[in-house]
Enzyme design. Structure first.
Site, PDB file in Angstrom:
ATOM      1  N   HIS A  97      43.687  67.287  41.071  1.00 59.34           N
ATOM      2  CA  HIS A  97      45.112  67.449  40.768  1.00 59.34           C
ATOM      3  C   HIS A  97      45.988  67.461  42.019  1.00 59.34           C
ATOM      4  CE1 HIS A  97      44.714  71.958  41.284  1.00 59.34           C
ATOM      5  NE2 HIS A  97      45.940  71.775  41.752  1.00 59.34           N
ATOM      6  N   SER A 100      44.651  75.483  45.758  1.00 65.57           N
ATOM      7  CA  SER A 100      43.939  74.439  45.016  1.00 65.57           C
ATOM      8  C   SER A 100      43.079  73.563  45.902  1.00 65.57           C
ATOM      9  CB  SER A 100      44.936  73.533  44.315  1.00 65.57           C
ATOM     10  OG  SER A 100      45.394  74.174  43.182  1.00 65.57           O
ATOM     11  N   GLY A 101      41.937  73.210  45.369  1.00 62.30           N
ATOM     12  CA  GLY A 101      41.043  72.340  46.127  1.00 62.30           C
ATOM     13  C   GLY A 101      40.127  73.119  47.035  1.00 62.30           C
ATOM     14  N   ASP A 157      38.414  68.511  37.378  1.00 62.12           N
ATOM     15  CA  ASP A 157      39.371  68.615  38.485  1.00 62.12           C
ATOM     16  C   ASP A 157      38.613  68.638  39.821  1.00 62.12           C
ATOM     17  OD1 ASP A 157      41.661  68.868  39.906  1.00 62.12           O
ATOM     18  OD2 ASP A 157      42.083  70.956  39.316  1.00 62.12           O
ATOM     19  N   GLY A 203      48.766  76.531  46.218  1.00 62.70           N
ATOM     20  CA  GLY A 203      48.438  76.165  47.591  1.00 62.70           C
ATOM     21  C   GLY A 203      46.963  76.383  47.908  1.00 62.70           C
TER      22      GLY A 203
HETATM   23  N1  ARG Z   1      47.040  74.834  40.833  1.00 61.05           N
HETATM   24  C1  ARG Z   1      47.229  75.675  41.945  1.00 61.05           C
HETATM   25  C2  ARG Z   1      47.460  74.878  43.230  1.00 61.05           C
HETATM   26  O1  ARG Z   1      47.820  73.758  43.128  1.00 61.05           O
HETATM   27  C3  ARG Z   1      46.176  76.694  42.127  1.00 61.05           C
HETATM   28  C4  ARG Z   1      46.206  77.643  41.043  1.00 61.05           C
HETATM   29  C5  ARG Z   1      45.211  78.678  41.119  1.00 61.05           C
HETATM   30  N2  ARG Z   1      45.794  79.714  40.378  1.00 61.05           N
HETATM   31  C6  ARG Z   1      45.210  80.831  40.098  1.00 61.05           C
HETATM   32  N3  ARG Z   1      45.903  81.739  39.457  1.00 61.05           N
HETATM   33  N4  ARG Z   1      43.999  81.040  40.456  1.00 61.05           N
HETATM   34  O2  ARG Z   1      47.402  75.380  44.309  1.00 61.05           O
END
Ligand code: ARG
Length: 839
Positions: A643, A789-790, A695, A787
């Site tokens: 994503h 993510s990944g 993902d 932030g």
């Molecule tokens: N989708 C988010 C990103 O792009 C990360 C989300 C993780 N969220 C969480 N509550 N663990 O950084």
């Protein structure tokens, strides 16, 4: 017949001649032959006996390692110091080649020798004494050596420090009355010492005397920075002028990991006297946690011993003198409403032999709260319940060792904190914040724990011990969505039968669907106990055969598949340092998941240290700076989330819009960080933008990384790897510190628990697929965020390696109650990763 007798019994030749021979010629020649044969036989017999003895004592003994080690003579070495009374100090004593030094040393050595004469045992095995240095006072430093031969080894235990001291003191007493012209010795000490640390004062090799001044000066270990030699015995005697102490810091320190082979030993003395040791260190230290020590007086001794085959770069050191009063000044009366106190010289090691007293006084009617943000006062052989050596004392209790959460509250408007360090072994010490509060309202708008700590109101009775003393979890009436444990605690109903003992008394796991004598499959099915490891797959998911020593022929999704197709039914067989596959494929490609730096646990804060998560990568997008996280799989491959790249915008999927930064901790510090551009982005073909299913993305770097202490790969779990519910793992990243906040500057870490799949599915209202897993805390408060993510969800396995269980994917808000983080499940994506990268 007679000649036959000659041959049989040549040694009786003379008899033969007299008794039986008439022909002299014949007799003489016969006689010669007989003598030659006789001598030859004799030589052979003697040679055989000698050979047998040699074999018996030399070779045979060595067959038996215990016998040979038992038969090595023992060297018992004692070192210490003493005060000389009738002796004025002479500056030349500091030069070990001066006649003054040699003269006094020799005199003292012979006095010591005399003293040992009063003890029958010591007298017999005494070899020599050596005076190695003098310092103001006058203090003399010495060692004495006793050699115990093989035959007397059972006497070794009798060579105790007490016996040596007794003999020395008796000798000193005696000579005082008998020989008044002797040097008068007082306050002598003796500690048993590693013989490798004994040096002669004028040794040529690796022996240094240094003079510390106000300026920084440096020295290094031999061979630095390439490698130190094996079997080195180095010693640095450091002095400063009177009224000064010495500080030594080690900006770079890398000695072999095993302290029994190679180590650096630092003393608050000029003798390698254990009772005055500051610290003994080996291993590798990151630049963020350098070793830094301080002496209590104007002398210090540093020893470096290397033995093993393994050679490391060694160290460089910076030393200087500090005025004694500035270091010794500590404690005092504090009257501010808040402030910070710390051990002397913090974050350097505190000096030995110090006492500090802080009196924190706030206006009457108020009280004081003291919260330790770091506490480390560890010493070998100390019982932390007694703390008989170094300690912090407050409110009638002594604290020592390593403490992760220590909070104290005063009973009046005053609290007294005492710090004490004794002569030997020091550490990083402590740092504490204090603040005044109103006892009528100790925690405005928050819940007040018994300890005086304040926590958010919502955390009361949420099933988690947030106060640290359980005071937020007692006297709770359990809500309708809560389970009442037998011990009175309330836990979310969702935690019942999730195989984690959440109550502490196991009551949440007792009345679960299967009977006592039944086996519960991983999918919840109940089976009779007999199905476990019977070589047949009884549970639909095969979990009854998943952790059996041998279940030949069974290949379920829980089996590890060797490269040769063989199946291993053992939990997490890969990279556990045991060869399970005949072809050893379970232990190949296992140079991953380790972090070389020795890290200091910083308590309380959640900033990660440099090198703590060496596989963590920061991905920068165009000019926006940090945008996503990733992890290192190999020199060329990173793992991240789809994503981050597959979005509405076409920009994100363009490799040239991204830069990767490895070995980073602070977004603004780029020393030793390796920047790489991205050659290729490989998102999972089945990634679903709506559901976040699959993902996962792979990034191929345009240039390979060079692995260092702060840049290393994490281990990928095989598809059969199990990360059980309840396991604590870590999520790391530069994501937002709060929902809606900006990205963090320093890498953050949070400990999260793997959450049971049923619970995960419930709390996400059925949004998770089998490629996802939940991890976090249902009580909220700790989670990944925008932030992150990944980035990796890293789990430490017993084998000593870190494995990546998940990839930060999504969540409802951040850290909300009952809304844990959702991660891509790496085990389910493992085959695809292998197909794309070969890893
Ligand atoms: N989708 C988010 C990103 O792009 C990360 C989300 C993780 N969220 C969480 N509550 N663990 O950084």
């Amino acid at each position: 017949m007679h000649s036959a007798r000659y041959e049989f019994d040549g040694r009786n030749g003379q008899h033969e001649r007299i008794d039986f021979l008439t022909n002299k010629e014949k007799a003489r020649s016969k006689n010669k032959t007989a003598i030659a044969i006789g001598v030859l036989v004799a030589v052979l017999v003697v040679a055989a006996v000698v050979a047998f003895l040699i074999w018996l004592f030399v070779f045979k003994e060595n067959d038996d390692p215990t016998a040979s080690s038992r038969r090595k003579p023992a060297v018992q070495l004692f070192s210490g110091h003493m005060k000389l009374l009738n002796q004025p100090y002479n500056q030349n004593y500091e030069d070990t080649s001066s006649p003054e030094f040699m003269d006094l040393a020799k005199k003292l050595e012979s006095q010591l020798e005399n003293h040992y004469q009063s003890d029958e045992l010591l007298k017999e095995f005494y070899t020599k004494s050596m005076v190695t240095a003098f310092s103001e006072g006058v203090v003399a430093y010495y060692w004495s050596q006793f050699d115990i031969p093989v035959e007397e080894l059972e006497l070794v235990p009798e060579f105790s420090e007490e016996r040596i001291l007794e003999a020395l003191e008796a000798g000193i007493q005696q000579s005082r009355s008998v020989q008044p012209d002797h040097i008068q010795i007082r306050e002598i000490t003796a500690s048993m010492t590693d013989p490798r640390m004994a040096r002669t004062p004028n040794a040529k090799e690796c022996f240094f005397t240094l003079e510390a001044t106000e300026e920084d000066q440096t020295f290094t270990s031999p061979g630095f920075p390439t490698a130190y030699p094996s079997r080195s015995r180095c010693q640095w005697q450091i002095r400063a002028s009177e009224e000064n102490v010495i500080t030594v810091s080690f900006p770079f320190f890398h000695i072999e990991d095993d302290c029994s082979d190679d180590f650096v030993y630092i003393y608050d003395s000029l003798s390698p006297d254990e009772s005055q040791a500051i610290t003994k260190k080996c291993g590798q230290r990151p630049p963020t946690n350098p070793l830094e020590v301080v002496s209590s007086g104007n002398i210090m001794l540093i020893n470096m011993i290397t033995d093993g085959e393994v050679q490391r770069p060694g160290f460089n050191a910076v030393y200087k003198a500090l005025p004694h009063p500035s270091v010794q000044k500590c404690g005092g009366v504090l009257t501010n409403a808040k402030g910070v106190i710390s051990s002397p010289q913090h974050p350097s090691f505190y000096p030995p032999a110090m006492d500090c007293k802080w009196t924190i006084k706030v206006p009457s009617g108020q009280k004081v709260r003291l919260k330790f943000t770091m506490f480390r006062m560890k010493e070998p052989g100390v019982d932390v319940r007694v703390c008989h050596k170094d300690y912090v004392e407050a409110l009638g209790n002594k604290y020592c060792g390593e403490l992760s959460s220590l909070s104290l509250t005063s009973t009046t408007n005053e609290i007294i904190v005492n710090f004490h360090s004794d002569e030997s072994f020091t550490d990083k010490g402590f740092m504490a914040e204090y603040s005044a509060f109103d006892p009528q309202n100790p925690c405005p708008n928050e819940f007040a724990c018994f300890s005086g700590m304040c926590i958010a109101k919502e955390l009361k009775c949420d099933g988690w011990n947030d106060c640290g003393d359980m005071s937020d979890e007692i006297k709770c009436s359990c809500g309708t969505d809560q389970f009442a444990c037998n011990n009175g605690l309330c836990k979310p109903k969702l935690w019942i039968c999730d195989r984690v003992n959440d109550c502490g008394d196991n009551s949440d796991e007792k009345a679960c669907s299967c009977e006592n004598n039944e086996w519960r499959c991983r999918n919840g099915q109940c089976m009779s106990q007999g199905v476990v490891c019977d070589g047949k797959m009884d549970c639909v998911d095969g979990s009854d055969e998943a952790s059996c020593e041998t279940s030949p022929g069974i290949c379920s999704e829980f089996s590890f598949k060797c490269a040769n197709g063989e199946c291993v039914n053992k939990v997490n067989a890969e990279c556990d340092r045991i060869d399970d596959c005949a072809d050893k494929s379970d232990e190949s490609f296992c140079d991953c998941g380790t972090r070389p730096y020795k890290l200091n646990r910083i308590v309380g804060g959640q900033n990660a240290e440099l090198g703590e998560w060496p596989w963590q990568v920061s991905l920068h997008f165009q000019t926006y700076g940090h945008s996503c996280g990733a992890s290192i799989l190999s020199e060329k491959w990173l793992l991240s989330a789809s994503h981050c790249f597959v979005t509405q915008s076409q920009e994100n999927i363009l490799p040239s819009n991204w830069q990767s930064y490895s070995g980073m901790q602070d977004q603004y510090k780029h020393d030793d960080v390796q920047r790489r551009s991205i050659h290729r982005i490989v998102p999972h073909p089945e990634y679903n933008m709506m559901t976040f299913d699959y993902d996962v993305a792979l990034l191929e770097l345009s240039e390979p990384l060079e692995f260092t202490n702060s840049i290393r790969p994490i281990c990928l779990p095989s598809s059969s790897h199990v990360f059980p519910a309840g396991m604590s793992c870590w999520v790391t990243g530069w994501g937002a510190l709060r929902e809606g906040a900006r990205a963090a500057q320093l890498l953050q870490k949070v400990s999260v628990k793997i959450i049971n799949d049923t619970v995960c599915n419930t709390v996400t209202e059925g949004q998770v697929t089998s490629r996802m897993m939940c991890s976090g805390h249902l009580s909220g408060g700790m989670d990944a965020c925008q932030g992150d993510s990944g980035g990796p969800l890293s789990c430490f396995e017993e084998s000593g390696r870190w494995f990546q269980a998940g990839i930060v994917s999504w969540g409802e808000g951040c850290a909300r109650r009952m809304k844990p983080g959702v991660y891509s499940r790496v085990t389910k994506l493992r085959e695809w990763i292998k197909k794309e990268t070969g890893i």
